[in-house]
Design a protein around this motif. Structure first.
Motif, PDB file in Angstrom:
ATOM      1  N   LEU A   9     -12.604  -7.918  -2.955  1.00  6.84           N
ATOM      2  CA  LEU A   9     -10.930  -8.509  -2.507  1.00  6.84           C
ATOM      3  C   LEU A   9     -10.617  -7.107  -1.793  1.00  6.84           C
ATOM      4  CD1 LEU A   9      -9.037  -9.843  -6.132  1.00  6.84           C
ATOM      5  CD2 LEU A   9     -10.096 -11.161  -4.312  1.00  6.84           C
ATOM      6  N   ALA A  10     -10.851  -5.930  -1.855  1.00  3.04           N
ATOM      7  CA  ALA A  10     -10.503  -4.617  -1.419  1.00  3.04           C
ATOM      8  C   ALA A  10     -11.167  -4.346   0.117  1.00  3.04           C
ATOM      9  CB  ALA A  10     -10.639  -3.375  -1.791  1.00  3.04           C
ATOM     10  N   ASP A  11     -12.293  -4.687  -0.343  1.00  2.00           N
ATOM     11  CA  ASP A  11     -13.462  -3.704   1.290  1.00  2.00           C
ATOM     12  C   ASP A  11     -13.839  -5.364   1.815  1.00  2.00           C
ATOM     13  OD1 ASP A  11     -13.607  -1.501  -0.398  1.00  2.00           O
ATOM     14  OD2 ASP A  11     -15.489  -1.547  -1.338  1.00  2.00           O
ATOM     15  N   THR A  12     -14.167  -6.335   1.824  1.00  2.00           N
ATOM     16  CA  THR A  12     -14.459  -7.397   2.450  1.00  2.00           C
ATOM     17  C   THR A  12     -13.370  -8.576   2.751  1.00  2.00           C
ATOM     18  OG1 THR A  12     -16.519  -7.889   0.816  1.00  2.00           O
ATOM     19  CG2 THR A  12     -15.339 -10.117   2.155  1.00  2.00           C
ATOM     20  N   GLY A  71      -4.757  -0.020  -1.371  1.00  2.00           N
ATOM     21  CA  GLY A  71      -4.387   0.215  -2.654  1.00  2.00           C
ATOM     22  C   GLY A  71      -2.991  -0.142  -3.380  1.00  2.00           C
ATOM     23  N   VAL A  72      -2.258  -0.522  -2.013  1.00  2.00           N
ATOM     24  CA  VAL A  72      -1.094  -1.236  -2.686  1.00  2.00           C
ATOM     25  C   VAL A  72      -1.501  -2.686  -3.755  1.00  2.00           C
ATOM     26  CG1 VAL A  72       0.719  -2.616  -1.483  1.00  2.00           C
ATOM     27  CG2 VAL A  72       0.252  -0.751  -0.852  1.00  2.00           C
ATOM     28  N   GLN A 126      -9.048   3.344   4.210  1.00  2.00           N
ATOM     29  CA  GLN A 126      -9.683   3.056   2.909  1.00  2.00           C
ATOM     30  C   GLN A 126      -9.724   4.295   1.855  1.00  2.00           C
ATOM     31  OE1 GLN A 126     -13.398   2.101   3.989  1.00  2.00           O
ATOM     32  NE2 GLN A 126     -14.074   1.188   1.762  1.00  2.00           N
ATOM     33  N   GLN A 127      -9.204   4.581   1.192  1.00  2.00           N
ATOM     34  CA  GLN A 127      -9.597   5.219  -0.202  1.00  2.00           C
ATOM     35  C   GLN A 127     -11.348   5.752  -0.413  1.00  2.00           C
ATOM     36  OE1 GLN A 127      -6.678   3.595  -3.128  1.00  2.00           O
ATOM     37  NE2 GLN A 127      -4.821   4.079  -2.343  1.00  2.00           N
TER      38      GLN A 127
END
Length: 439
Positions: free
Chosen positions: A407-410, A216-217, A264-265
């Motif tokens: 970029l977020a999940d992997t 999130g950041v 994780q959102q």
């Protein structure tokens, strides 16, 4: 964050006490069976509007009002619950020139694909009578405008970001709780947000973290920069973008410093953490306020508040377009112009918490005087208006959503939850993205 999550979150937000409404799912086709209209028009021309999720126009009574003003018009809405089903079908119908609604909604993460490859199949709404470019936020207008100046969509809403924070946790950690003072802690600099997190963690109440998660950041920092994944010429620059690097590095430092709850959102554990009061801050656009209220519950009322973000960004938002293949495109364009006018956007915010993309709406009382009692009567209209006007004109590309998700999940999720080296995670995720984009 994928728009599907945003749509689901917005739906939950609306159900959480701002005003409720439920969009009907009429299948996977954007021009499919009708989900109903305003109910008041029985005129000779029927206009169909294709949307995804709980879009809010019908629920706010805007179709019905337009029908009263225009007795010769009847509006019927075609609704698909999930954008991941709606969008591919819309592309198929645009390509064939059939099966389309007179008006088609488009999510911000998809609009660049339309301006880049399908602009010829959509009307130039910037030339429609009554449409005033100056009434809209400049960055929002640019998102749906081609290089040669054709505006294929008019914005319905935006998601300017602030920082939602727990006053009770801040007080226990020895930090100020007044929203103006809190905003000054990190004003203008994401580095100061990190430093505030380090201060918080020194006296953090047991079992709490400063922020929900590193992903999130990262997304918030990316959204606040002048450039993200593409440059002004449409070239892919994510590997060398200073804004992307800043977001990655700061988020990784949050993770390594133990400032995150490693969440994780839009997952069940994230929802539960709101109820448990497990973290003190989160980046939040206007629609997030209802989501927080829903998940945190009555016991957290007046414990949450809203302050300005270090730098404003945008999270969410949509457009209305008019296909050239439509049978009623002139009347459809008039409807879109009316629905996106400042007065109607202010009504939509008042009824459905969709923040206006028309900056001319910010001085209207529905926006200017808006307060949120759950968040200590925070003047959300003023807070988010100021944020919206500070969002940079950031180039967006056709694969923004895919890149952000990887970029977020992997990438960053592994740094946050598994302690993966940021450098190793970066190498892995860039290879994954390049493969997905055939680079």
């Amino acid at each position: 964050m994928p728009r599907t999550a945003v749509v689901l979150a917005a739906t939950a937000a609306l159900a959480a006490g701002l005003l409720t409404g439920c969009a009907e799912d009429s299948g996977d086709e954007p021009g499919g069976s009708s989900g109903g209209g305003g109910g008041g028009g029985k005129g000779g021309t029927t206009l169909t509007v294709g949307v995804f999720g709980a879009f809010g126009l019908q629920e706010a009574g805007l179709y019905e009002e337009y029908e009263r003003l225009n007795p010769d018009i009847e509006i019927k809405q075609n609704s698909v619950q999930r954008n991941e089903n709606y969008w591919p079908a819309l592309l198929t119908h645009l390509s064939s020139g059939s099966g389309l609604s007179d008006v088609q909604a488009v999510e911000v993460g998809n609009v660049a694909e339309l301006t880049g490859t399908h602009a010829g199949k959509l009307m130039d709404l910037g030339k429609v009578s009554g449409v005033d470019k100056k009434a809209f936020l400049d960055w929002k207008w640019q998102q749906a405008t081609t290089e040669d100046g054709k505006t294929i969509g008019l914005g319905t809403d935006v998601g300017p970001t602030g920082i939602c924070y727990r006053k009770d946790l801040f007080e226990k950690a020895g930090l100020p709780t007044d929203r103006e003072a809190v905003g000054k802690l990190w004003a203008g600099d994401w580095e100061k947000y990190l430093e505030t997190g380090e201060r918080y963690q020194e006296k953090a109440p047991k079992g709490t973290s400063f922020v929900d998660g590193a992903t999130g950041v990262m997304a918030a920092v990316h959204a606040s920069g002048e450039r993200k994944f593409y440059d002004e010429d449409g070239e892919l620059i994510y590997k060398d973008s200073p804004g992307v690097k800043e977001g990655w590095d700061i988020a990784a430092r949050f993770a390594k410093a133990g400032l995150t709850a490693k969440l994780q959102q839009f997952q069940p554990s994230w929802d539960q953490a709101f109820a448990n009061g497990s973290f003190a801050t989160i980046t939040c656009p206007p629609w997030m306020l209802g989501y927080i209220k829903d998940k945190a519950g009555d016991k957290a009322e007046d414990q949450w508040d809203v302050a300005a973000a270090p730098k404003p960004g945008n999270w969410g938002g949509s457009f209305l377009t008019v296909p050239e293949a439509g049978k009623n495109k002139e009347e459809a364009a008039k409807l879109v112009a009316w629905l996106t006018a400042p007065e109607q956007q202010a009504k939509l915010f008042d009824k459905r918490a969709s923040f206006p993309s028309a900056s001319a709406a910010y001085d209207l009382p529905e926006v200017r005087d808006a307060k949120n009692p759950y968040f200590g009567d925070a003047p959300v209209g003023k807070i988010f208006s100021k944020a919206a006007e500070g969002v940079p004109v950031q180039p967006i590309g056709p694969k923004d959503g895919i890149i952000q998700q990887y970029l977020a999940d992997t990438g960053m999720l592994g740094v946050d939850q598994k302690g993966t080296s940021p450098d190793k995670a970066w190498d892995k995720v860039t290879k994954t993205i390049d493969n997905a984009l055939d680079q």
